[in-house]
Design a protein around this motif. Sequence first.
Motif, PDB file in Angstrom:
ATOM      1  N   UNK A 161       8.786  -8.937  -5.802  1.00 38.21           N
ATOM      2  CA  UNK A 161       7.719  -9.723  -7.017  1.00 38.21           C
ATOM      3  C   UNK A 161       5.832  -9.179  -6.084  1.00 38.21           C
ATOM      4  N   UNK A 162       6.030  -9.045  -5.158  1.00 36.31           N
ATOM      5  CA  UNK A 162       4.753  -8.552  -5.346  1.00 36.31           C
ATOM      6  C   UNK A 162       3.889  -6.951  -5.690  1.00 36.31           C
ATOM      7  N   UNK A 163       5.058  -5.884  -5.528  1.00 36.18           N
ATOM      8  CA  UNK A 163       5.066  -5.376  -6.131  1.00 36.18           C
ATOM      9  C   UNK A 163       4.844  -5.087  -7.549  1.00 36.18           C
ATOM     10  N   UNK A 164       4.743  -6.467  -8.150  1.00 40.48           N
ATOM     11  CA  UNK A 164       4.407  -6.183  -9.763  1.00 40.48           C
ATOM     12  C   UNK A 164       3.257  -7.132 -10.172  1.00 40.48           C
ATOM     13  N   UNK A 165       2.911  -7.415  -9.132  1.00 39.10           N
ATOM     14  CA  UNK A 165       1.185  -8.271  -8.929  1.00 39.10           C
ATOM     15  C   UNK A 165      -0.097  -6.959  -9.075  1.00 39.10           C
ATOM     16  N   UNK A 166      -0.587  -7.705  -9.375  1.00 41.45           N
ATOM     17  CA  UNK A 166      -2.228  -7.191  -8.509  1.00 41.45           C
ATOM     18  C   UNK A 166      -2.553  -7.933  -7.760  1.00 41.45           C
TER      19      UNK A 166
END
Length: 100
Positions: free
Chosen positions: A41-46
């Motif tokens: 998930x964090x890799x898909x968010x700013x």
Amino acid sequence: MSIKQIYNYFELLVAEEIQYRVKEEYPNATADFLTDVACVVPNRLPARYIRHKADMVFYMTQDELAHSNKIVSDAVSDAFDFVASTTAVPKKPKEPGDQK
């Protein structure tokens, strides 16, 4: 200064969304499955690093807050789908009237 005082604003939102999804859609998820989802998930968010949650919420409009919640929801959905496609954790079937 301590780096421990700084965190990504989205972390709390992601954790809450994952917990919701587990209850609603993936009740049989294993700890390894959830850890994989939490890594994707964090890799898909700013990145939005802050010291206090109030720092972010105070300076955001209602539209920006809604947008943040939407992108987190979408990223969590994508991560669950991605990880589920590589494992044998079945998604709970949707029931009539489900909102999310």
